[in-house]
Design a protein around this motif. Structure first.
Motif, PDB file in Angstrom:
ATOM      1  N   UNK A  33       0.863  -1.177   0.000  1.00 33.13           N
ATOM      2  CA  UNK A  33       0.000   0.000   0.000  1.00 33.13           C
ATOM      3  C   UNK A  33       0.898   1.224   0.000  1.00 33.13           C
ATOM      4  N   UNK A  34       0.860   1.968  -1.080  1.00 34.93           N
ATOM      5  CA  UNK A  34       1.682   3.159  -1.225  1.00 34.93           C
ATOM      6  C   UNK A  34       0.969   4.350  -0.592  1.00 34.93           C
ATOM      7  N   UNK A  35       1.637   5.051   0.326  1.00 37.49           N
ATOM      8  CA  UNK A  35       1.001   6.215   0.956  1.00 37.49           C
ATOM      9  C   UNK A  35       0.596   7.260  -0.077  1.00 37.49           C
ATOM     10  N   UNK A  36      -0.568   7.869   0.155  1.00 31.16           N
ATOM     11  CA  UNK A  36      -1.081   8.877  -0.765  1.00 31.16           C
ATOM     12  C   UNK A  36      -0.701  10.286  -0.347  1.00 31.16           C
ATOM     13  N   UNK A  37      -0.329  10.445   0.925  1.00 35.98           N
ATOM     14  CA  UNK A  37      -0.043  11.775   1.444  1.00 35.98           C
ATOM     15  C   UNK A  37      -1.241  12.380   2.160  1.00 35.98           C
ATOM     16  N   UNK A  38      -2.408  11.757   2.030  1.00 38.36           N
ATOM     17  CA  UNK A  38      -3.612  12.190   2.723  1.00 38.36           C
ATOM     18  C   UNK A  38      -3.797  11.256   3.915  1.00 38.36           C
ATOM     19  N   UNK A  39      -3.682  11.793   5.116  1.00 38.85           N
ATOM     20  CA  UNK A  39      -3.714  10.963   6.327  1.00 38.85           C
ATOM     21  C   UNK A  39      -5.003  10.154   6.446  1.00 38.85           C
ATOM     22  N   UNK A  40      -6.126  10.760   6.096  1.00 35.52           N
ATOM     23  CA  UNK A  40      -7.409  10.048   6.207  1.00 35.52           C
ATOM     24  C   UNK A  40      -7.460   8.866   5.243  1.00 35.52           C
ATOM     25  N   UNK A  41      -7.052   9.082   4.013  1.00 36.18           N
ATOM     26  CA  UNK A  41      -7.054   8.017   3.012  1.00 36.18           C
ATOM     27  C   UNK A  41      -6.034   6.939   3.387  1.00 36.18           C
ATOM     28  N   UNK A  42      -4.851   7.350   3.804  1.00 31.51           N
ATOM     29  CA  UNK A  42      -3.820   6.374   4.174  1.00 31.51           C
ATOM     30  C   UNK A  42      -4.278   5.512   5.351  1.00 31.51           C
ATOM     31  N   UNK A  43      -4.978   6.107   6.290  1.00 27.47           N
ATOM     32  CA  UNK A  43      -5.509   5.344   7.423  1.00 27.47           C
ATOM     33  C   UNK A  43      -6.513   4.303   6.971  1.00 27.47           C
ATOM     34  N   UNK A  44      -7.353   4.675   6.038  1.00 27.11           N
ATOM     35  CA  UNK A  44      -8.346   3.725   5.497  1.00 27.11           C
ATOM     36  C   UNK A  44      -7.659   2.589   4.754  1.00 27.11           C
ATOM     37  N   UNK A  45      -6.647   2.920   3.965  1.00 28.99           N
ATOM     38  CA  UNK A  45      -5.936   1.877   3.225  1.00 28.99           C
ATOM     39  C   UNK A  45      -5.212   0.921   4.172  1.00 28.99           C
ATOM     40  N   UNK A  46      -4.681   1.445   5.264  1.00 26.79           N
ATOM     41  CA  UNK A  46      -4.022   0.578   6.252  1.00 26.79           C
ATOM     42  C   UNK A  46      -5.032  -0.363   6.903  1.00 26.79           C
ATOM     43  N   UNK A  47      -6.272   0.072   6.987  1.00 27.13           N
ATOM     44  CA  UNK A  47      -7.324  -0.770   7.566  1.00 27.13           C
ATOM     45  C   UNK A  47      -7.509  -2.048   6.768  1.00 27.13           C
ATOM     46  N   UNK A  48      -7.156  -2.034   5.487  1.00 32.82           N
ATOM     47  CA  UNK A  48      -7.268  -3.242   4.670  1.00 32.82           C
ATOM     48  C   UNK A  48      -6.427  -4.390   5.236  1.00 32.82           C
ATOM     49  N   UNK A  49      -5.349  -4.068   5.943  1.00 27.34           N
ATOM     50  CA  UNK A  49      -4.496  -5.106   6.525  1.00 27.34           C
ATOM     51  C   UNK A  49      -5.259  -5.920   7.564  1.00 27.34           C
ATOM     52  N   UNK A  50      -6.320  -5.370   8.135  1.00 31.75           N
ATOM     53  CA  UNK A  50      -7.112  -6.116   9.112  1.00 31.75           C
ATOM     54  C   UNK A  50      -7.731  -7.363   8.493  1.00 31.75           C
ATOM     55  N   UNK A  51      -7.985  -7.327   7.204  1.00 37.23           N
ATOM     56  CA  UNK A  51      -8.575  -8.483   6.530  1.00 37.23           C
ATOM     57  C   UNK A  51      -7.592  -9.648   6.434  1.00 37.23           C
ATOM     58  N   UNK A  52      -6.304  -9.361   6.554  1.00 38.25           N
ATOM     59  CA  UNK A  52      -5.295 -10.424   6.455  1.00 38.25           C
ATOM     60  C   UNK A  52      -5.439 -11.473   7.546  1.00 38.25           C
ATOM     61  N   UNK A  53      -6.033 -11.115   8.653  1.00 41.07           N
ATOM     62  CA  UNK A  53      -6.112 -12.024   9.789  1.00 41.07           C
ATOM     63  C   UNK A  53      -7.511 -12.597   9.986  1.00 41.07           C
ATOM     64  N   UNK A  54      -8.364 -12.366   9.013  1.00 40.62           N
ATOM     65  CA  UNK A  54      -9.747 -12.831   9.115  1.00 40.62           C
ATOM     66  C   UNK A  54     -10.015 -13.919   8.083  1.00 40.62           C
ATOM     67  N   UNK A  55     -10.965 -14.757   8.394  1.00 39.43           N
ATOM     68  CA  UNK A  55     -11.433 -15.717   7.401  1.00 39.43           C
ATOM     69  C   UNK A  55     -12.129 -14.932   6.293  1.00 39.43           C
ATOM     70  N   UNK A  56     -12.266 -15.534   5.152  1.00 36.95           N
ATOM     71  CA  UNK A  56     -12.821 -14.854   3.984  1.00 36.95           C
ATOM     72  C   UNK A  56     -14.174 -14.215   4.262  1.00 36.95           C
TER      73      UNK A  56
END
Length: 96
Positions: A33-56
């Motif tokens: 995930x490449x940072x966009x420079x917008x803190x709000x957007x970058x925070x949302x994109x980092x939230x995608x990592x939460x799916x890595x530890x969940x079942x489908x």
């Protein structure tokens, strides 16, 4: 003083524990995930990592949350900064 050299103690290496591969187990996607420079957007994109530890079946909640946050961030970009525009008199039903 003793002329004997103490024996070198050898530490046993821990035995490798083999784990069974379970294709149904959650596994990180390792998507960069490449940072966009917008803190709000970058925070949302980092939230995608939460799916890595969940079942489908748990991914949809994360994806919907991220989508909602990104949509809100884009909507905020369209908002006019400053005072609100004056109300329009066009089509208000009054006739001169």
């Amino acid at each position: 003083m003793s002329d004997t050299v103490p024996e070198a103690t050898t530490q046993e290496e821990p035995a490798e524990v083999e784990t069974e591969y379970d294709p149904a187990a959650p596994a990180p996607l390792a998507v960069d995930r490449t940072p966009t420079g917008n803190a709000e957007v970058d925070g949302r994109l980092e939230r995608l990592a939460d799916a890595d530890h969940l079942a489908t079946d748990g991914h949809i909640e994360v994806y919907e949350d991220v989508h909602r946050g990104l949509r809100d961030a884009l909507t905020a970009l369209d908002a006019r900064p400053g005072p609100p525009a004056p109300p329009s008199t066009y089509g208000n039903g009054s006739r001169s």
